[in-house]
Design a protein around this motif. Structure first.
Motif, PDB file in Angstrom:
ATOM      1  N   PRO A  22      -3.899   0.902  -5.617  1.00 44.98           N
ATOM      2  CA  PRO A  22      -3.874   0.847  -4.115  1.00 44.98           C
ATOM      3  C   PRO A  22      -3.062  -1.412  -3.823  1.00 44.98           C
ATOM      4  CG  PRO A  22      -6.426   0.128  -5.134  1.00 44.98           C
ATOM      5  CD  PRO A  22      -5.516   0.655  -5.997  1.00 44.98           C
ATOM      6  N   LEU A  23      -2.769  -1.249  -2.786  1.00 42.05           N
ATOM      7  CA  LEU A  23      -1.760  -2.079  -2.416  1.00 42.05           C
ATOM      8  C   LEU A  23      -3.026  -3.655  -2.074  1.00 42.05           C
ATOM      9  CD1 LEU A  23       0.149  -1.369  -0.081  1.00 42.05           C
ATOM     10  CD2 LEU A  23       1.413  -1.700  -2.060  1.00 42.05           C
ATOM     11  N   THR A  24      -2.502  -4.730  -2.778  1.00 49.05           N
ATOM     12  CA  THR A  24      -3.478  -5.869  -2.028  1.00 49.05           C
ATOM     13  C   THR A  24      -3.353  -6.152  -0.885  1.00 49.05           C
ATOM     14  OG1 THR A  24      -1.792  -7.489  -2.512  1.00 49.05           O
ATOM     15  CG2 THR A  24      -2.676  -6.842  -4.620  1.00 49.05           C
ATOM     16  N   MET A  25      -4.660  -7.336  -0.587  1.00 50.26           N
ATOM     17  CA  MET A  25      -4.513  -7.509   0.793  1.00 50.26           C
ATOM     18  C   MET A  25      -3.580  -8.151   1.176  1.00 50.26           C
ATOM     19  SD  MET A  25      -6.720  -5.970   1.606  1.00 50.26           S
ATOM     20  CE  MET A  25      -7.549  -6.649   3.649  1.00 50.26           C
ATOM     21  N   GLU A  26      -2.544  -8.581   0.301  1.00 48.93           N
ATOM     22  CA  GLU A  26      -1.342  -9.938   0.381  1.00 48.93           C
ATOM     23  C   GLU A  26      -0.345  -8.637   0.992  1.00 48.93           C
ATOM     24  OE1 GLU A  26      -0.952 -12.508  -2.282  1.00 48.93           O
ATOM     25  OE2 GLU A  26      -2.032 -13.818  -1.873  1.00 48.93           O
ATOM     26  N   GLU A  27      -0.134  -7.726  -0.188  1.00 46.74           N
ATOM     27  CA  GLU A  27       0.945  -6.825   0.546  1.00 46.74           C
ATOM     28  C   GLU A  27       0.539  -5.681   1.259  1.00 46.74           C
ATOM     29  OE1 GLU A  27       1.100  -5.570  -4.299  1.00 46.74           O
ATOM     30  OE2 GLU A  27      -0.235  -4.510  -3.995  1.00 46.74           O
ATOM     31  N   ARG A  28      -0.905  -5.111   1.605  1.00 51.99           N
ATOM     32  CA  ARG A  28      -1.132  -4.678   2.878  1.00 51.99           C
ATOM     33  C   ARG A  28      -0.465  -5.296   4.329  1.00 51.99           C
ATOM     34  NH1 ARG A  28      -3.562  -0.750   3.009  1.00 51.99           N
ATOM     35  NH2 ARG A  28      -4.139  -0.599   4.965  1.00 51.99           N
ATOM     36  N   ALA A  29      -0.823  -6.396   4.225  1.00 51.25           N
ATOM     37  CA  ALA A  29      -0.749  -7.773   5.262  1.00 51.25           C
ATOM     38  C   ALA A  29       1.320  -7.844   5.494  1.00 51.25           C
ATOM     39  CB  ALA A  29      -0.670  -8.839   5.285  1.00 51.25           C
ATOM     40  N   GLY A  30       1.984  -7.942   4.091  1.00 51.76           N
ATOM     41  CA  GLY A  30       3.011  -7.785   4.407  1.00 51.76           C
ATOM     42  C   GLY A  30       3.586  -6.315   5.380  1.00 51.76           C
ATOM     43  N   VAL A  31       3.090  -5.106   4.167  1.00 52.33           N
ATOM     44  CA  VAL A  31       3.450  -3.674   5.577  1.00 52.33           C
ATOM     45  C   VAL A  31       2.587  -3.733   6.825  1.00 52.33           C
ATOM     46  CG1 VAL A  31       3.675  -1.858   5.000  1.00 52.33           C
ATOM     47  CG2 VAL A  31       3.175  -2.340   2.913  1.00 52.33           C
ATOM     48  N   LEU A  32       1.899  -3.941   6.920  1.00 56.79           N
ATOM     49  CA  LEU A  32       1.360  -3.616   8.172  1.00 56.79           C
ATOM     50  C   LEU A  32       2.714  -4.880   9.111  1.00 56.79           C
ATOM     51  CD1 LEU A  32      -2.186  -4.123   8.276  1.00 56.79           C
ATOM     52  CD2 LEU A  32      -1.173  -2.374   9.182  1.00 56.79           C
ATOM     53  N   ASP A  80      -0.843   3.736   2.532  1.00 57.27           N
ATOM     54  CA  ASP A  80      -1.894   4.810   2.318  1.00 57.27           C
ATOM     55  C   ASP A  80      -2.261   5.360   1.348  1.00 57.27           C
ATOM     56  OD1 ASP A  80      -2.810   4.940   5.220  1.00 57.27           O
ATOM     57  OD2 ASP A  80      -1.655   7.221   5.194  1.00 57.27           O
ATOM     58  N   GLU A  81      -0.687   4.968   0.348  1.00 57.37           N
ATOM     59  CA  GLU A  81      -0.842   5.543  -0.887  1.00 57.37           C
ATOM     60  C   GLU A  81      -0.775   4.403  -2.307  1.00 57.37           C
ATOM     61  OE1 GLU A  81       1.337   9.461  -0.511  1.00 57.37           O
ATOM     62  OE2 GLU A  81       0.720  10.292   0.659  1.00 57.37           O
ATOM     63  N   GLY A  82       0.425   3.536  -1.192  1.00 57.73           N
ATOM     64  CA  GLY A  82       0.681   2.871  -2.327  1.00 57.73           C
ATOM     65  C   GLY A  82       2.193   2.915  -3.018  1.00 57.73           C
ATOM     66  N   GLN A  83       2.455   4.061  -2.494  1.00 56.00           N
ATOM     67  CA  GLN A  83       4.062   4.262  -2.843  1.00 56.00           C
ATOM     68  C   GLN A  83       4.385   5.199  -1.996  1.00 56.00           C
ATOM     69  OE1 GLN A  83       4.134   6.050  -6.384  1.00 56.00           O
ATOM     70  NE2 GLN A  83       2.779   8.099  -6.016  1.00 56.00           N
ATOM     71  N   THR A  84       6.485   5.212  -1.735  1.00 55.33           N
ATOM     72  CA  THR A  84       6.747   5.771  -0.847  1.00 55.33           C
ATOM     73  C   THR A  84       7.083   7.119  -1.646  1.00 55.33           C
ATOM     74  OG1 THR A  84       8.449   4.780  -0.956  1.00 55.33           O
ATOM     75  CG2 THR A  84       7.421   4.633   0.805  1.00 55.33           C
ATOM     76  N   GLY A  85       7.219   8.495  -1.135  1.00 55.48           N
ATOM     77  CA  GLY A  85       7.927   9.007  -1.895  1.00 55.48           C
ATOM     78  C   GLY A  85       9.515   9.168  -1.929  1.00 55.48           C
ATOM     79  N   ARG A  86      10.535  10.363  -2.152  1.00 56.75           N
ATOM     80  CA  ARG A  86      11.426  11.007  -1.830  1.00 56.75           C
ATOM     81  C   ARG A  86      11.828  11.281  -0.478  1.00 56.75           C
ATOM     82  NH1 ARG A  86      13.955   7.705  -6.380  1.00 56.75           N
ATOM     83  NH2 ARG A  86      13.065   8.299  -8.552  1.00 56.75           N
ATOM     84  N   HIS A  87      12.731  11.237  -0.031  1.00 56.28           N
ATOM     85  CA  HIS A  87      13.078  11.644   1.285  1.00 56.28           C
ATOM     86  C   HIS A  87      14.795  11.466   0.917  1.00 56.28           C
ATOM     87  CE1 HIS A  87       9.081  11.051   2.635  1.00 56.28           C
ATOM     88  NE2 HIS A  87       9.308   9.878   2.757  1.00 56.28           N
TER      89      HIS A  87
END
Length: 133
Positions: A22-32, A80-87
């Motif tokens: 899972p993302l750290t709190m800092e990583e989550r804050a950055g994504v938000l 949600d998942e800690g990574q992105t899928g290929r698109h």
């Protein structure tokens, strides 16, 4: 109780051991923060004909043209998942329809500075960039 009552049971296999932590709190804050900025960018740039963001891909050393909705979905998936899928990239995108994150950020900063400059004296700060906090 049957083996089918427990989704993590042997009939469904073990949990995915290769999953991302899972993302750290800092990583989550950055994504938000990125999600909030993306919404500002879209609000400002979509009416001018810009369709999304161009991203340099480290995996293939190519630029990917990502529309606003897909970029938002990627960031939400990252939360949600800690990574992105290929698109699938858009078919034959016009590079002029996409801007870099830095360009979009600079554009938003310029709009905010102009709005701040046009505000009556004593009411500064309303046009600050999200990352200034």
């Amino acid at each position: 109780m049957t083996p089918f009552d427990d989704a993590s049971g042997p009939d469904f296999g073990p949990p995915d051991p290769g999953g991302q932590p899972p993302l750290t709190m800092e990583e989550r804050a950055g994504v938000l923060d990125d999600l909030a900025e993306l919404e500002v960018f879209r609000t400002l740039l979509e009416p001018t004909g810009i369709k999304g963001i161009v991203v340099d891909c480290p995996d293939c050393d190519e630029e990917h043209h990502v529309d606003w909705a897909l970029m938002q979905a990627n960031l939400r998936q990252l939360l949600d998942e800690g990574q992105t899928g290929r698109h699938e990239p858009p078919f034959d995108p016009n590079p002029d329809d996409y801007v870099s994150w830095d360009y979009a950020s600079g554009y938003a900063d310029g709009v905010a500075a102009t709005a701040e400059h046009e505000e009556p004296t004593g009411q500064q700060g309303a046009g600050r960039h999200a990352r200034d906090d």
